[in-house]
Design a protein around this motif. Structure first.
Motif, PDB file in Angstrom:
ATOM      1  N   ILE A 195       0.852  -1.190   0.000  1.00 22.42           N
ATOM      2  CA  ILE A 195       0.000   0.000   0.000  1.00 22.42           C
ATOM      3  C   ILE A 195       0.887   1.238   0.000  1.00 22.42           C
ATOM      4  O   ILE A 195       1.810   1.366   0.812  1.00 22.42           O
ATOM      5  CB  ILE A 195      -0.918   0.005   1.234  1.00 22.42           C
ATOM      6  N   SER A 196       0.582   2.168  -0.906  1.00 26.43           N
ATOM      7  CA  SER A 196       1.387   3.385  -0.996  1.00 26.43           C
ATOM      8  C   SER A 196       0.535   4.573  -1.420  1.00 26.43           C
ATOM      9  O   SER A 196      -0.604   4.414  -1.866  1.00 26.43           O
ATOM     10  CB  SER A 196       2.548   3.182  -1.988  1.00 26.43           C
ATOM     11  N   SER A 203      -7.623   2.974   7.368  1.00 25.11           N
ATOM     12  CA  SER A 203      -8.464   3.783   8.254  1.00 25.11           C
ATOM     13  C   SER A 203      -9.602   2.938   8.795  1.00 25.11           C
ATOM     14  O   SER A 203     -10.509   2.548   8.048  1.00 25.11           O
ATOM     15  CB  SER A 203      -9.028   4.985   7.489  1.00 25.11           C
ATOM     16  N   MET A 204      -9.553   2.638  10.104  1.00 23.61           N
ATOM     17  CA  MET A 204     -10.614   1.817  10.700  1.00 23.61           C
ATOM     18  C   MET A 204     -10.458   1.738  12.205  1.00 23.61           C
ATOM     19  O   MET A 204      -9.350   1.859  12.741  1.00 23.61           O
ATOM     20  CB  MET A 204     -10.596   0.412  10.100  1.00 23.61           C
ATOM     21  N   GLY A 205     -11.590   1.509  12.890  1.00 25.09           N
ATOM     22  CA  GLY A 205     -11.573   1.299  14.325  1.00 25.09           C
ATOM     23  C   GLY A 205     -11.584  -0.166  14.711  1.00 25.09           C
ATOM     24  O   GLY A 205     -11.328  -0.514  15.860  1.00 25.09           O
ATOM     25  N   GLN A 206     -11.903  -1.030  13.747  1.00 18.97           N
ATOM     26  CA  GLN A 206     -11.900  -2.471  13.999  1.00 18.97           C
ATOM     27  C   GLN A 206     -11.443  -3.193  12.737  1.00 18.97           C
ATOM     28  O   GLN A 206     -11.775  -2.798  11.618  1.00 18.97           O
ATOM     29  CB  GLN A 206     -13.284  -2.949  14.425  1.00 18.97           C
ATOM     30  N   GLY A 207     -10.660  -4.227  12.934  1.00 19.16           N
ATOM     31  CA  GLY A 207     -10.149  -4.961  11.788  1.00 19.16           C
ATOM     32  C   GLY A 207      -8.955  -5.800  12.174  1.00 19.16           C
ATOM     33  O   GLY A 207      -8.434  -5.724  13.298  1.00 19.16           O
ATOM     34  N   ASN A 208      -8.505  -6.607  11.223  1.00 20.18           N
ATOM     35  CA  ASN A 208      -7.330  -7.454  11.390  1.00 20.18           C
ATOM     36  C   ASN A 208      -6.341  -7.068  10.292  1.00 20.18           C
ATOM     37  O   ASN A 208      -6.483  -7.479   9.142  1.00 20.18           O
ATOM     38  CB  ASN A 208      -7.714  -8.928  11.295  1.00 20.18           C
ATOM     39  N   LEU A 209      -5.352  -6.276  10.649  1.00 14.01           N
ATOM     40  CA  LEU A 209      -4.354  -5.783   9.699  1.00 14.01           C
ATOM     41  C   LEU A 209      -3.058  -6.522   9.964  1.00 14.01           C
ATOM     42  O   LEU A 209      -2.435  -6.355  11.019  1.00 14.01           O
ATOM     43  CB  LEU A 209      -4.143  -4.272   9.887  1.00 14.01           C
ATOM     44  N   HIS A 210      -2.622  -7.333   9.005  1.00  9.58           N
ATOM     45  CA  HIS A 210      -1.435  -8.145   9.256  1.00  9.58           C
ATOM     46  C   HIS A 210      -0.591  -8.304   7.990  1.00  9.58           C
ATOM     47  O   HIS A 210      -1.111  -8.371   6.878  1.00  9.58           O
ATOM     48  CB  HIS A 210      -1.834  -9.536   9.777  1.00  9.58           C
ATOM     49  N   ASP A 211       0.704  -8.325   8.161  1.00  7.16           N
ATOM     50  CA  ASP A 211       1.658  -8.649   7.090  1.00  7.16           C
ATOM     51  C   ASP A 211       1.573  -7.699   5.905  1.00  7.16           C
ATOM     52  O   ASP A 211       1.804  -8.103   4.756  1.00  7.16           O
ATOM     53  CB  ASP A 211       1.463 -10.095   6.624  1.00  7.16           C
ATOM     54  N   ASN A 212       1.267  -6.432   6.162  1.00  7.17           N
ATOM     55  CA  ASN A 212       1.176  -5.438   5.096  1.00  7.17           C
ATOM     56  C   ASN A 212       2.428  -4.566   5.045  1.00  7.17           C
ATOM     57  O   ASN A 212       3.103  -4.369   6.055  1.00  7.17           O
ATOM     58  CB  ASN A 212      -0.058  -4.552   5.308  1.00  7.17           C
ATOM     59  N   TYR A 213       2.687  -4.038   3.859  1.00 15.39           N
ATOM     60  CA  TYR A 213       3.799  -3.123   3.629  1.00 15.39           C
ATOM     61  C   TYR A 213       3.206  -1.773   3.239  1.00 15.39           C
ATOM     62  O   TYR A 213       2.725  -1.601   2.114  1.00 15.39           O
ATOM     63  CB  TYR A 213       4.693  -3.678   2.530  1.00 15.39           C
ATOM     64  N   VAL A 214       3.198  -0.817   4.162  1.00 11.44           N
ATOM     65  CA  VAL A 214       2.649   0.516   3.914  1.00 11.44           C
ATOM     66  C   VAL A 214       3.818   1.487   3.845  1.00 11.44           C
ATOM     67  O   VAL A 214       4.598   1.610   4.791  1.00 11.44           O
ATOM     68  CB  VAL A 214       1.660   0.930   5.019  1.00 11.44           C
ATOM     69  N   HIS A 215       3.925   2.203   2.744  1.00  8.10           N
ATOM     70  CA  HIS A 215       5.114   3.019   2.507  1.00  8.10           C
ATOM     71  C   HIS A 215       4.774   4.124   1.510  1.00  8.10           C
ATOM     72  O   HIS A 215       3.688   4.153   0.915  1.00  8.10           O
ATOM     73  CB  HIS A 215       6.223   2.134   1.923  1.00  8.10           C
TER      74      HIS A 215
END
Length: 350
Positions: A195-196, A203-215
């Motif tokens: 994600i770039s 953007s969220m108050g609930q969720g499962n965010l894992h193994d992502n590359y944000v740059h």
């Protein structure tokens, strides 16, 4: 005299031959005292393969054949892995299959259970359906968002997908805000995504965010001329669900005078922040790398994160963490450190 002379010459010749024979034996024996160099190398060859977990880059450290001499007070050589080793990057996130180009524009998804796979989409996805899966795809947006789950819907999964945007093409003076936005009524999953560009990427108050590359977040001014705040992950509080942020690379390179807020920003914009797990991530950038939710935050667990100094000396411009409520019920801070291993102890919120 002649007979005596012959006897003496013969004796001399015998003594000379004996001495010469002993010297040759000594010369031939000398190499046996030198250790043989024909010894098997215990170090595996460069082409040898190692067993590693899928998606994890594990460097192989080999001793140099002839290490230079070091004085006792010099800095010792180290075999420590670089700070980013083992975290998500461009090589282990995003789609795993060949993609089919599709100029979709700003598309609405309205079919429950829809699966979008192998699509290279120029446009954005507005999800008005339950249990939608977007997998092994690429989305290049010129809208507010890349993927947006609308209120009243649930079950969105975004996996192995690249989500990016075209700077200057968004609606708000050319800006783009959210790579994935959860406006829905339950947790969503975002995993193994690259994600770039977007200002507030996840953007969220609930969720499962894992193994992502944000740059590569990109700053922009909104229509009012103000810099848009940028965060790799942002939560506005007030959610009844749980937000899990685990094993991501979350980088915010934006200068603080152009709107940088955090790598992870837990803000009490719409209510108290609660029930959030931040575990095993690589964080860097922002005014502070982590905003911890403030005075009313409860149930916040921050464990085993690495605060990288790739952009700023203390991870963020002003420090690694702020707004940490150490006395909040269920709040845990443990095992967090800078990339050199130095432990981090947050200042009290206030």
């Amino acid at each position: 005299m002649t007979t005596l002379r012959r006897l003496l010459i013969g004796l001399a010749l015998l003594l000379t031959a004996a001495c010469s024979s002993g010297g040759e034996k000594a010369d031939r024996a000398e190499p046996t005292r030198t250790p043989s160099r024909a010894v098997a190398d215990p170090t595996p060859p460069e082409s040898a393969s190692a067993s590693v977990s899928p998606g994890i880059s594990t460097p192989t450290h080999r001793p140099k054949p002839s290490a230079p001499h070091r004085s006792p007070d010099s800095t010792p050589a180290t075999t420590a892995a670089p700070p980013g080793a083992g975290f998500p990057n461009a090589g282990n996130t995003g789609p795993r299959i060949r993609l089919k180009p599709r100029a979709a524009g700003n598309m609405s998804v309205t079919t429950d259970g829809a699966v979008i796979r192998g699509q290279d989409i120029t446009g954005s996805l507005d999800v008005y359906a339950n249990n939608v899966t977007i997998i092994d795809s690429r989305i290049t947006s010129t809208n507010w968002w890349g993927i947006n789950l609308r209120p009243g819907y649930h079950g969105l999964r975004v996996l192995h997908t690249t989500i990016t945007a075209v700077p200057g093409k968004g609606p708000d003076n050319g800006g783009v805000d959210y790579a994935v936005s959860n406006m829905g009524s339950s947790s969503i999953e975002v995993g193994w995504c690259d994600i770039s560009v977007f200002g507030n990427a996840l953007s969220m108050g609930q969720g499962n965010l894992h193994d992502n590359y944000v740059h590569g977040l990109v700053p922009f001014r909104n229509n009012g001329g103000e810099w848009q705040h940028t965060d790799a992950v942002i939560s506005g509080g007030g959610s009844n669900g749980t937000l899990v942020i685990r094993h991501n690379t979350l980088l915010n390179p934006v200068p603080v005078n152009q709107g940088a807020s955090a790598a992870v920003g837990l803000f009490a914009d719409t209510g108290h922040v609660s029930n959030t797990v931040i575990d095993g991530n690589l964080l860097a950038g922002g005014a502070y790398a982590l905003y911890g939710g403030g005075d009313g935050a409860t149930g916040i667990t921050v464990t085993n994160n690495v605060f990288s100094t790739r952009y700023h000396r203390y991870s963020g411009v002003y420090g690694a963490v702020t707004a940490w409520n150490a006395g909040g019920a269920g709040n845990v801070w443990r095992g967090n450190r800078f990339s050199d291993g130095t432990p981090i102890t947050p200042e009290p919120a206030g």
